[in-house]
Each structure stands twice: as C-alpha cells, then as structure tokens.
Design an enzyme around this catalytic site. Sequence first.
Site, PDB file in Angstrom:
ATOM      1  N   GLN A 125     -68.711  -2.235  -5.296  1.00 31.41           N
ATOM      2  CA  GLN A 125     -67.438  -1.684  -4.813  1.00 31.41           C
ATOM      3  C   GLN A 125     -67.338  -1.886  -3.302  1.00 31.41           C
ATOM      4  OE1 GLN A 125     -66.945   2.540  -5.594  1.00 31.41           O
ATOM      5  NE2 GLN A 125     -64.720   2.435  -5.303  1.00 31.41           N
TER       6      GLN A 125
ATOM      7  N   VAL B 215     -63.917  -1.336  -1.687  1.00 34.13           N
ATOM      8  CA  VAL B 215     -62.867  -0.401  -1.257  1.00 34.13           C
ATOM      9  C   VAL B 215     -63.100   0.872  -2.063  1.00 34.13           C
ATOM     10  CG1 VAL B 215     -60.401   0.092  -1.147  1.00 34.13           C
ATOM     11  CG2 VAL B 215     -61.227  -2.246  -0.720  1.00 34.13           C
TER      12      VAL B 215
ATOM     13  N   HIS C  69     -60.432   1.527  -8.542  1.00 32.90           N
ATOM     14  CA  HIS C  69     -59.473   0.492  -8.912  1.00 32.90           C
ATOM     15  C   HIS C  69     -60.005  -0.354 -10.054  1.00 32.90           C
ATOM     16  CE1 HIS C  69     -61.988  -1.085  -5.629  1.00 32.90           C
ATOM     17  NE2 HIS C  69     -61.773  -2.302  -6.086  1.00 32.90           N
TER      18      HIS C  69
ATOM     19  N   HIS D 232     -59.843  -3.976 -11.825  1.00 34.90           N
ATOM     20  CA  HIS D 232     -59.482  -5.384 -11.661  1.00 34.90           C
ATOM     21  C   HIS D 232     -59.056  -5.935 -13.019  1.00 34.90           C
ATOM     22  CE1 HIS D 232     -61.545  -6.132  -7.693  1.00 34.90           C
ATOM     23  NE2 HIS D 232     -62.244  -5.081  -8.091  1.00 34.90           N
TER      24      HIS D 232
END
Length: 139
Positions: free
Chosen positions: A93, A95, A99, A101
């Site tokens: 990771q 950021v 999230h 992808h």
Amino acid sequence: MTDCIFCDIVAGAAPAAVVAEDEHTVSFMDINPVNPGHVLTVTRRHAVDIWDVTAEEAGHLMAAAHGVCDAIRRALKPDGLDLFVANGAEGGQTVFHVHVHSIPRMAGDGWTDPWTPTPGDAEEIAAVASRLREAARDA
Ligand SMILES: [Zn+2]
C-alpha cells in the site's frame, strides 16, 4: 486540502477522472495505470485500510468496485481483470486510504502474478486454518 490525496479527490479539492460515485464511494482513474482502464474505488470516509472499515463499508466498497468491473468489461472488453487491495506498507500500500484496484488485463500484457504457486506444508496449513477459524469465531 488535507494530507490525504484520496480525501482531497473525494472532496473535489484535487483533480481526478471520476468514473462513478455514490453515497459511500468514489471511483476514479489511477494516474499510474497498470493498463488502460485501471480504476481505483475509495470510501468517502477516510479509512486507512481493510482493517479500518466496517463490514458494511467493505460491502459498499466491493459493490462499487463490482459496478466498475462491469463497466470495464462492457467498455473495454478486456481478456481478464484483477481486483486488488493492498494493505499496509508491507502489503504494497502506498496511499493510506483504503482503495480497490480494478485492473483490466489483456493477453500478453506482460504483467505477471505476484507469486508462483508452490505446494505448502500441509501441517502448517492446517495449523494456520485452525488459528483463523478460532479468530473468525471470536470476531
Ligand atoms: Zn483519506
């Protein structure tokens, strides 16, 4: 602006090519795409990683990513697709706002699996499964 680029995108304070959004999530193009059509889906609420979201939020995140995958299939007709969530620096990771992808894959695109499947130790597999069953029961 905050110190989180994805919170800034959610707030409209940083630019992004948004492809879908709802009450809980925003999906936008990755500016460092693995392949054309690489989309990130984030929670509107700042949450660091998969351990920082509720099961309900995880459901919203996956439902939104599912919609993105469907759009990718209809618009881009990839040969395949990878769905990926990196958690923690050691998990890749970069950021630290959770999230998903959604990455279209094409035959011969040159990307390889992150590991080579090799048989594990049966005793170790059974022991870890036991620990996970116990942890899942206690959740
Ligand atoms: Zn954030």
